[in-house]
Design a protein around this motif. Structure first.
Motif, PDB file in Angstrom:
ATOM      1  N   ASP A   1       4.462  -7.532  11.258  1.00 47.63           N
ATOM      2  CA  ASP A   1       3.985  -7.730  12.632  1.00 47.63           C
ATOM      3  C   ASP A   1       2.664  -8.497  12.655  1.00 47.63           C
ATOM      4  O   ASP A   1       2.475  -9.391  13.480  1.00 47.63           O
ATOM      5  CB  ASP A   1       3.811  -6.395  13.352  1.00 47.63           C
ATOM      6  N   ALA A   2       1.766  -8.132  11.776  1.00 48.75           N
ATOM      7  CA  ALA A   2       0.465  -8.797  11.727  1.00 48.75           C
ATOM      8  C   ALA A   2       0.617 -10.270  11.357  1.00 48.75           C
ATOM      9  O   ALA A   2      -0.037 -11.135  11.951  1.00 48.75           O
ATOM     10  CB  ALA A   2      -0.447  -8.093  10.723  1.00 48.75           C
ATOM     11  N   GLU A   3       1.483 -10.550  10.406  1.00 45.30           N
ATOM     12  CA  GLU A   3       1.730 -11.950  10.014  1.00 45.30           C
ATOM     13  C   GLU A   3       2.277 -12.740  11.196  1.00 45.30           C
ATOM     14  O   GLU A   3       1.867 -13.869  11.442  1.00 45.30           O
ATOM     15  CB  GLU A   3       2.725 -12.005   8.856  1.00 45.30           C
ATOM     16  N   GLU A   4       3.230 -12.155  11.921  1.00 45.02           N
ATOM     17  CA  GLU A   4       3.889 -12.852  13.028  1.00 45.02           C
ATOM     18  C   GLU A   4       2.988 -13.013  14.245  1.00 45.02           C
ATOM     19  O   GLU A   4       3.129 -13.974  14.990  1.00 45.02           O
ATOM     20  CB  GLU A   4       5.162 -12.119  13.434  1.00 45.02           C
ATOM     21  N   VAL A   8       4.017  -3.108   9.478  1.00 48.61           N
ATOM     22  CA  VAL A   8       2.731  -3.527  10.036  1.00 48.61           C
ATOM     23  C   VAL A   8       2.365  -4.897   9.486  1.00 48.61           C
ATOM     24  O   VAL A   8       1.900  -5.772  10.229  1.00 48.61           O
ATOM     25  CB  VAL A   8       1.621  -2.497   9.723  1.00 48.61           C
ATOM     26  N   LYS A   9       2.576  -5.080   8.203  1.00 49.33           N
ATOM     27  CA  LYS A   9       2.270  -6.364   7.569  1.00 49.33           C
ATOM     28  C   LYS A   9       3.067  -7.493   8.222  1.00 49.33           C
ATOM     29  O   LYS A   9       2.524  -8.550   8.541  1.00 49.33           O
ATOM     30  CB  LYS A   9       2.580  -6.284   6.073  1.00 49.33           C
ATOM     31  N   ARG A  45       2.392  -1.538  19.290  1.00 48.26           N
ATOM     32  CA  ARG A  45       1.706  -1.156  18.058  1.00 48.26           C
ATOM     33  C   ARG A  45       0.286  -1.732  18.070  1.00 48.26           C
ATOM     34  O   ARG A  45       0.095  -2.902  18.351  1.00 48.26           O
ATOM     35  CB  ARG A  45       2.484  -1.725  16.878  1.00 48.26           C
ATOM     36  N   ASP A  46      -0.704  -0.914  17.759  1.00 43.71           N
ATOM     37  CA  ASP A  46      -2.098  -1.363  17.681  1.00 43.71           C
ATOM     38  C   ASP A  46      -2.324  -1.944  16.288  1.00 43.71           C
ATOM     39  O   ASP A  46      -2.719  -1.244  15.356  1.00 43.71           O
ATOM     40  CB  ASP A  46      -3.039  -0.196  17.964  1.00 43.71           C
ATOM     41  N   ARG A  60      -4.239  -0.386  12.947  1.00 43.89           N
ATOM     42  CA  ARG A  60      -3.420  -0.133  11.762  1.00 43.89           C
ATOM     43  C   ARG A  60      -3.943  -0.887  10.546  1.00 43.89           C
ATOM     44  O   ARG A  60      -3.778  -0.445   9.411  1.00 43.89           O
ATOM     45  CB  ARG A  60      -1.963  -0.516  12.015  1.00 43.89           C
ATOM     46  N   LEU A  61      -4.575  -2.050  10.771  1.00 48.69           N
ATOM     47  CA  LEU A  61      -5.156  -2.817   9.665  1.00 48.69           C
ATOM     48  C   LEU A  61      -6.610  -2.440   9.396  1.00 48.69           C
ATOM     49  O   LEU A  61      -7.204  -2.911   8.431  1.00 48.69           O
ATOM     50  CB  LEU A  61      -5.076  -4.323   9.963  1.00 48.69           C
TER      51      LEU A  61
END
Length: 74
Positions: free
Chosen positions: A34-37, A31-32, A2-3, A7-8
């Protein structure tokens, strides 16, 4: 892969503050999460950025060579 940056709506060089704001306003829970992790943990972000750069380079090389997403490239 996932990019997360795309995505953000961020550039790879986005600051920690910009990343935090983008995560906060993201409406997609997957997405949120994944971005946090990935982007909020420095060691994971460093690894993701390295892999992101490699895959981006491969994609640009394939585009310059005129290669498509044919079945044999999967």
């Amino acid at each position: 892969m996932r990019d997360i940056y795309r995505r953000l709506g961020l550039h790879v060089s986005a600051s920690d503050a910009e990343i935090a704001r983008a995560i906060a306003r993201c409406e997609n829970n997957a997405v949120k999460r994944d971005a946090e992790e990935v982007l909020r943990v420095e060691s994971r972000k460093r690894e993701y950025d390295q892999l992101y750069g490699t895959l981006t380079g491969i994609g640009l090389l394939r585009a310059r060579m005129g290669l498509t997403h044919a079945p044999y490239w999967r």
